[in-house]
Write a protein that holds these residues in place. Structure first.
Motif, PDB file in Angstrom:
ATOM      1  N   ARG A  42      -5.545   9.910  -2.306  1.00 42.19           N
ATOM      2  CA  ARG A  42      -4.817   9.171  -1.275  1.00 42.19           C
ATOM      3  C   ARG A  42      -3.389   8.786  -1.667  1.00 42.19           C
ATOM      4  O   ARG A  42      -2.783   7.943  -1.016  1.00 42.19           O
ATOM      5  N   PHE A  43      -2.865   9.387  -2.716  1.00 44.65           N
ATOM      6  CA  PHE A  43      -1.455   9.179  -3.031  1.00 44.65           C
ATOM      7  C   PHE A  43      -0.619  10.180  -2.239  1.00 44.65           C
ATOM      8  O   PHE A  43      -1.129  11.177  -1.710  1.00 44.65           O
ATOM      9  N   ARG A  44       0.683   9.898  -2.156  1.00 45.29           N
ATOM     10  CA  ARG A  44       1.633  10.825  -1.532  1.00 45.29           C
ATOM     11  C   ARG A  44       2.664  11.216  -2.589  1.00 45.29           C
ATOM     12  O   ARG A  44       3.777  10.677  -2.611  1.00 45.29           O
ATOM     13  N   LEU A  66      -4.803   1.105  -4.995  1.00 47.57           N
ATOM     14  CA  LEU A  66      -4.848   1.217  -3.545  1.00 47.57           C
ATOM     15  C   LEU A  66      -5.822   0.179  -2.990  1.00 47.57           C
ATOM     16  O   LEU A  66      -6.719  -0.290  -3.704  1.00 47.57           O
ATOM     17  N   ARG A  75       1.165   4.179  -2.832  1.00 49.94           N
ATOM     18  CA  ARG A  75       0.869   5.565  -2.488  1.00 49.94           C
ATOM     19  C   ARG A  75       2.051   6.485  -2.784  1.00 49.94           C
ATOM     20  O   ARG A  75       1.879   7.649  -3.124  1.00 49.94           O
ATOM     21  N   ASP A  76       3.267   5.944  -2.632  1.00 49.59           N
ATOM     22  CA  ASP A  76       4.470   6.759  -2.826  1.00 49.59           C
ATOM     23  C   ASP A  76       5.051   6.632  -4.229  1.00 49.59           C
ATOM     24  O   ASP A  76       6.110   7.191  -4.512  1.00 49.59           O
ATOM     25  N   GLU A  94      -4.589   5.044 -11.236  1.00 51.30           N
ATOM     26  CA  GLU A  94      -5.155   4.146 -10.230  1.00 51.30           C
ATOM     27  C   GLU A  94      -5.116   2.692 -10.685  1.00 51.30           C
ATOM     28  O   GLU A  94      -5.049   1.780  -9.857  1.00 51.30           O
ATOM     29  N   THR A 153       0.828  -1.199   0.000  1.00 53.23           N
ATOM     30  CA  THR A 153       0.000   0.000   0.000  1.00 53.23           C
ATOM     31  C   THR A 153       0.859   1.245   0.000  1.00 53.23           C
ATOM     32  O   THR A 153       0.641   2.181  -0.766  1.00 53.23           O
ATOM     33  N   ASP A 154       1.863   1.263   0.877  1.00 53.36           N
ATOM     34  CA  ASP A 154       2.750   2.416   0.933  1.00 53.36           C
ATOM     35  C   ASP A 154       3.510   2.587  -0.367  1.00 53.36           C
ATOM     36  O   ASP A 154       3.742   3.706  -0.819  1.00 53.36           O
TER      37      ASP A 154
END
Length: 700
Positions: free
Chosen positions: A38-40, A165, A9-10, A160, A5-6
């Motif tokens: 919800r992405f970084r 995610l 997101r990253d 996406e 997940t991280d």
């Protein structure tokens, strides 16, 4: 898993190459939407990113503008040069996905050239395109929004799908307001200072970081240049106000060449800012401490401001708002009808309404805030609503041989009214027009007027009245400002207090400046030149011609010294310059013929072969422009004889749009009529000139 997940997101990297700030602004819009989903995302200017990490990225979204003649922006050059290295393997980016959005102007022949080349080069190095390249066009009726809207609607589903995610991590709804990127505290809250302590601390705060002796001035550390001259070139009864402005560069370390540009960091009109702050309910003198709290927030040059300084110096308060401005402002409207209208203007579907309401009439952010009275965000959100106030670039119109410690610019002051009589004025041009000349302590007013050995008598005559000219400009600006704010509901007492505060401000005599390499490069002294520069487009050609006049003057001096038995080398005694033609256009000879006496002097000195003028408002039957003069048989034949030389150069400068296209067409017609070419051959000849960098354009 949590690790996967991280990783997803990253996995999004956003890179931008931006010259004027538009590409950077678009990138931060993408970053905000990525956070909503919800992405970084990581956000970097291309030259600030460690390109050695690029092969390890999962997804790279590039946003790039094109500057000059298909060149990459300044903050993309190192990144681009690395990608062009021949030792990079064709599979270097085989694990990377990418997509690109370009910001351009289709009036330029190399439309979105930087973005197209970047997209293609990434593919050549093995990267797979997530989407076809998206292209924004300033010439479109909807501006960049049409191309961006079409591209971005495809972007997020593709992102996406590539970086999924977990199901329990869903995007935030569009109706939910994202946290502000900055935290704002009042100064006394942040430090506990009060009263005299605040005033003392305020005095220590400068407008920006300035350059030291060991640094080269740039955007982050500009040179505070003193204004030596600010002279109106057009007649007093001319509707257009064009200024000749000279900046002192002595001690800066700045060294320019003909064709370079001077970057000027403007500030918004203080009276206008005070009027807006009154409407928004902010106290101008309130001291603020600002801190970035979002990882993608653009850095600030400093942390401490007053409300006045923030809106005057940092924020593009009087720029034309783009779609994200309305989408964000809609969250703060308490009136339902206003909220719905703002949301519509901020949507992709509302692009046509946005063009009609804001883009076409050049409605400013400040005016929108006045129109939508129920939308009053907290102070920290204005740093998200309003983009940074960007520098403007002006072609340098002086020669470093003649003026090694000063730079001249030629500025058309933008003031007009819309069809509905709403006043409009250019932020930077009016800022420059109001600057008060200040002579160096070692230069008296008498010597200043004669410092220029090839000086325009009109400039000399006006030098002593420069202060009057700038005062006139300030008065005109204040008149427009007063009209613009006449509908304010503020009391007369408050208005008088604002006027008193503005009057107490000393007129500015300096501006923050730095250099940028220009699009036009002066050829060898012997090379023939054909220059087309209507209006203020003639500015770089004044630099070219005066540079050649200096070369001729140097050669004359060397020959005199040599004939008198001086031991000076005779290598420079044979200085000569190639033939040159200048096409200049304006409305009327006696109103806006810029630098008229200088061109006559240049022809007499041999630095300019011929000047061809077009005065568009002097013939009632038709409007005559530079392209019409270029098509006249005798002129076209003269032009073609010069263009036949293998080292001949053609330069075009001025407003983008019809003029550059018409000039190119006139060049093709001359090649057909006098070069014995067919239309296809003439078009190929023109393209070859561009490829060889013998046809160069600088338009805006």
């Amino acid at each position: 898993t949590a690790a996967m997940t991280d990783s997803a997101r990253d996995g999004l990297l956003l890179l931008y190459g931006s010259q004027s700030g538009c590409a950077e602004e678009v990138t931060h819009v993408l970053a905000s939407e990525a956070f909503r989903r919800r992405f970084r995302p990581r956000v970097h200017a291309m030259d600030e990113y460690d390109v050695s990490n690029l092969p390890h990225e999962r997804l790279v979204v590039c946003v790039a503008s094109t500057t000059g003649e298909g060149e990459v922006p300044d903050n993309m050059r190192s990144f681009w040069q690395f990608l062009l290295r021949r030792d990079l393997p064709r599979t270097a980016l085989s694990q990377v996905k990418h997509t690109t959005f370009g910001l351009g102007d289709s009036s330029y022949p190399k439309f979105n050239y930087a973005a197209k080349r970047l997209h293609r080069r990434l593919e050549q190095l093995g990267s797979t395109a997530l989407l076809p390249i998206g292209l924004g066009d300033d010439q479109d009726d909807l501006g960049l929004d049409r191309g961006f809207g079409e591209w971005v609607t495809q972007l997020w589903p593709a992102v996406e799908a590539l970086l999924p995610l977990p199901p329990d991590l869903t995007p935030l709804p569009a109706s939910q307001l994202l946290p502000a990127r900055y935290e704002v505290q009042t100064f006394d809250q942040a430090t506990g200072m009060q009263g005299d302590e605040l005033g003392s601390a305020a005095a220590s705060l400068g407008p920006c970081a300035t350059v030291t002796e060991s640094q080269t001035p740039d955007r982050h550390r500009p040179w505070m240049a003193r204004v030596l001259r600010n002279v109106r070139l057009t007649s007093e009864d001319c509707a257009r106000d064009v200024r000749h402005i000279e900046f002192d560069l002595a001690g800066s370390g700045l060294q320019y060449e003909p064709g370079d540009a001077l970057a000027v960091q403007p500030r918004n009109d203080e009276a206008d800012v005070r009027g807006l702050l009154r409407v928004l309910g902010f106290e101008p003198s309130q001291r603020l401490r600002i801190r970035a709290v979002a990882s993608h927030a653009p850095p600030l040059s400093r942390s401490d401001y007053t409300s006045l300084e923030l809106f005057r110096d940092r924020l593009d308060t009087f720029g034309v708002p783009r779609r994200p401005f309305f989408a964000l402002l809609a969250h703060f409207a308490t009136d339902q009808m206003q909220a719905e209208k703002l949301a519509e203007l901020g949507s992709v579907a509302g692009a046509a309404d946005l063009a009609e309401y804001a883009t076409q009439p050049r409605r400013t952010c400040a005016e929108v805030l006045r129109d939508f009275t129920s939308a009053r965000p907290p102070l920290e959100y204005y740093l998200d609503l309003l983009p940074p106030l960007r520098e403007r670039y002006f072609s340098i119109s002086s020669s470093p041989l003649e003026h090694p410690t000063s730079a001249h610019i030629t500025v058309a002051v933008v003031r007009y009214r819309t069809m509905l009589q709403a006043p409009r004025k250019g932020v930077c041009s009016n800022f420059l027009a109001a600057l008060r000349p200040q002579l160096p302590s070692t230069l008296t007013s008498a010597t200043a007027a004669t410092a220029d050995s090839f000086s325009n008598p009109k400039l000399n005559a006006a030098a002593d009245t420069a202060a009057i000219s700038t005062t006139t400009a300030t008065t005109a600006t204040s008149t427009i400002t007063a009209t613009a704010t006449a509908t304010s509901t503020a009391t007369a007492t408050t208005a008088d207090a604002d006027a008193a505060a503005a009057t107490a401000m000393r007129p500015l005599s300096t501006a923050a400046v730095w250099l940028r390499r220009g699009c036009l490069r002066l050829p060898a002294a012997s090379a023939p030149m054909l220059m087309v520069g209507p209006g203020t487009g003639v500015a770089p050609f004044r630099a070219f011609v005066r540079h050649r006049m200096c070369l001729l003057q140097t050669g004359k001096t060397e020959r005199q010294n040599h004939s008198n038995g001086d031991s000076t080398s005779s290598a420079d005694a044979s200085v000569s310059v190639g033939p040159s033609l200048l096409f200049f256009g304006c409305r009327k000879r006696d109103e806006d013929f810029l630098y008229e006496s200088e061109w006559s002097a240049a022809v007499e000195a041999g630095a300019l072969t011929a000047l061809h003028t077009a005065f568009s408002r002097e013939e009632k039957a038709r409007k005559v422009y530079v392209q019409h003069r270029m098509r006249e048989p005798a002129v076209a034949e003269q032009m073609w004889r010069q263009l036949c030389a293998p080292d001949a150069h053609v330069y075009i400068a001025g407003a983008a749009g019809a003029m550059p296209r018409a000039v190119r067409a006139a060049l093709v017609e001359a090649a057909v009529a006098y070069g014995g070419m067919g239309e296809d051959g003439a078009a190929a000849w023109l393209r070859a000139l561009e490829t060889q960098r013998r046809l160069q354009c600088e338009t805006w």
